[in-house]
Design a protein around this motif. Structure first.
Motif, PDB file in Angstrom:
ATOM      1  N   TYR A  42      35.675  69.748 -88.503  1.00  0.00           N
ATOM      2  CA  TYR A  42      36.335  68.616 -87.845  1.00  0.00           C
ATOM      3  C   TYR A  42      36.076  68.622 -86.342  1.00  0.00           C
ATOM      4  O   TYR A  42      35.744  67.597 -85.750  1.00  0.00           O
ATOM      5  CB  TYR A  42      37.835  68.644 -88.130  1.00  0.00           C
ATOM      6  N   ALA A  43      36.208  69.791 -85.722  1.00  0.00           N
ATOM      7  CA  ALA A  43      36.061  69.889 -84.270  1.00  0.00           C
ATOM      8  C   ALA A  43      34.670  69.462 -83.801  1.00  0.00           C
ATOM      9  O   ALA A  43      34.521  68.929 -82.709  1.00  0.00           O
ATOM     10  CB  ALA A  43      36.341  71.324 -83.818  1.00  0.00           C
ATOM     11  N   PHE A  44      33.668  69.668 -84.649  1.00  0.00           N
ATOM     12  CA  PHE A  44      32.310  69.279 -84.282  1.00  0.00           C
ATOM     13  C   PHE A  44      31.910  67.908 -84.806  1.00  0.00           C
ATOM     14  O   PHE A  44      30.748  67.564 -84.868  1.00  0.00           O
ATOM     15  CB  PHE A  44      31.304  70.339 -84.735  1.00  0.00           C
ATOM     16  N   GLY A  45      32.915  67.126 -85.171  1.00  0.00           N
ATOM     17  CA  GLY A  45      32.646  65.740 -85.525  1.00  0.00           C
ATOM     18  C   GLY A  45      32.453  65.480 -87.006  1.00  0.00           C
ATOM     19  O   GLY A  45      32.119  64.368 -87.397  1.00  0.00           O
ATOM     20  N   ASN A  48      39.058  66.316 -93.580  1.00  0.00           N
ATOM     21  CA  ASN A  48      39.647  66.263 -94.907  1.00  0.00           C
ATOM     22  C   ASN A  48      40.826  67.206 -95.067  1.00  0.00           C
ATOM     23  O   ASN A  48      41.422  67.272 -96.129  1.00  0.00           O
ATOM     24  CB  ASN A  48      38.591  66.606 -95.964  1.00  0.00           C
ATOM     25  N   TYR A  49      41.159  67.947 -94.024  1.00  0.00           N
ATOM     26  CA  TYR A  49      42.235  68.931 -94.104  1.00  0.00           C
ATOM     27  C   TYR A  49      43.587  68.231 -94.117  1.00  0.00           C
ATOM     28  O   TYR A  49      43.869  67.377 -93.282  1.00  0.00           O
ATOM     29  CB  TYR A  49      42.151  69.890 -92.917  1.00  0.00           C
ATOM     30  N   THR A  50      44.421  68.600 -95.063  1.00  0.00           N
ATOM     31  CA  THR A  50      45.756  67.997 -95.154  1.00  0.00           C
ATOM     32  C   THR A  50      46.848  69.068 -95.159  1.00  0.00           C
ATOM     33  O   THR A  50      47.985  68.787 -95.522  1.00  0.00           O
ATOM     34  CB  THR A  50      45.880  67.146 -96.436  1.00  0.00           C
ATOM     35  N   GLY A  51      46.491  70.286 -94.765  1.00  0.00           N
ATOM     36  CA  GLY A  51      47.441  71.392 -94.758  1.00  0.00           C
ATOM     37  C   GLY A  51      48.295  71.416 -93.496  1.00  0.00           C
ATOM     38  O   GLY A  51      48.400  70.436 -92.759  1.00  0.00           O
ATOM     39  N   ARG A  52      48.868  72.564 -93.245  1.00  0.00           N
ATOM     40  CA  ARG A  52      49.762  72.747 -92.107  1.00  0.00           C
ATOM     41  C   ARG A  52      48.998  72.694 -90.790  1.00  0.00           C
ATOM     42  O   ARG A  52      47.819  73.005 -90.732  1.00  0.00           O
ATOM     43  CB  ARG A  52      50.464  74.097 -92.216  1.00  0.00           C
ATOM     44  N   ILE A  99      35.688  74.862 -77.907  1.00  0.00           N
ATOM     45  CA  ILE A  99      36.532  74.174 -78.889  1.00  0.00           C
ATOM     46  C   ILE A  99      37.522  75.146 -79.515  1.00  0.00           C
ATOM     47  O   ILE A  99      38.727  74.865 -79.607  1.00  0.00           O
ATOM     48  CB  ILE A  99      35.670  73.487 -79.960  1.00  0.00           C
ATOM     49  N   ALA A 100      37.042  76.301 -79.940  1.00  0.00           N
ATOM     50  CA  ALA A 100      37.942  77.285 -80.549  1.00  0.00           C
ATOM     51  C   ALA A 100      38.996  77.752 -79.552  1.00  0.00           C
ATOM     52  O   ALA A 100      40.178  77.865 -79.884  1.00  0.00           O
ATOM     53  CB  ALA A 100      37.135  78.467 -81.082  1.00  0.00           C
ATOM     54  N   GLU A 101      38.591  77.990 -78.323  1.00  0.00           N
ATOM     55  CA  GLU A 101      39.525  78.434 -77.278  1.00  0.00           C
ATOM     56  C   GLU A 101      40.613  77.397 -77.025  1.00  0.00           C
ATOM     57  O   GLU A 101      41.746  77.744 -76.699  1.00  0.00           O
ATOM     58  CB  GLU A 101      38.762  78.749 -75.994  1.00  0.00           C
ATOM     59  N   SER A 102      40.284  76.135 -77.224  1.00  0.00           N
ATOM     60  CA  SER A 102      41.268  75.077 -76.973  1.00  0.00           C
ATOM     61  C   SER A 102      42.453  75.144 -77.934  1.00  0.00           C
ATOM     62  O   SER A 102      43.475  74.495 -77.707  1.00  0.00           O
ATOM     63  CB  SER A 102      40.604  73.697 -77.050  1.00  0.00           C
TER      64      SER A 102
END
Length: 72
Positions: A4-7, A11-15, A61-64
């Motif tokens: 998702y972060a890379f565009g 599809n994630y619907t979890g917590r 992105i991960a650090e954010s």
């Protein structure tokens, strides 16, 4: 998350980040642990011969997510 972060598709619907990491933080997860995940991510991307500019982008992105992950 990284897809998702890379565009890619979201599809994630979890917590959410805070909720998903709440128990880990309550059990002592802290910035040192987050740093280790970042190191493993970077090492893996280097091993896969991902270009340095993309590794930097992935790290940014991960650090954010640090604040949300550790807020648990």
């Amino acid at each position: 998350f990284l897809t998702y972060a890379f565009g890619g598709p979201n599809n994630y619907t979890g917590r959410g980040m805070q909720n998903a990491h709440r128990n880990a933080v309550a059990n002592g997860m802290n910035g040192t642990h987050f740093d280790q995940v970042m190191k493993h991510l970077g090492d893996t991307l280097v091993e896969l011969k991902v270009p340095a500019d993309l590794i930097k982008e992935a790290a940014t992105i991960a650090e954010s997510t640090r604040k949300d992950v550790l807020a648990g």
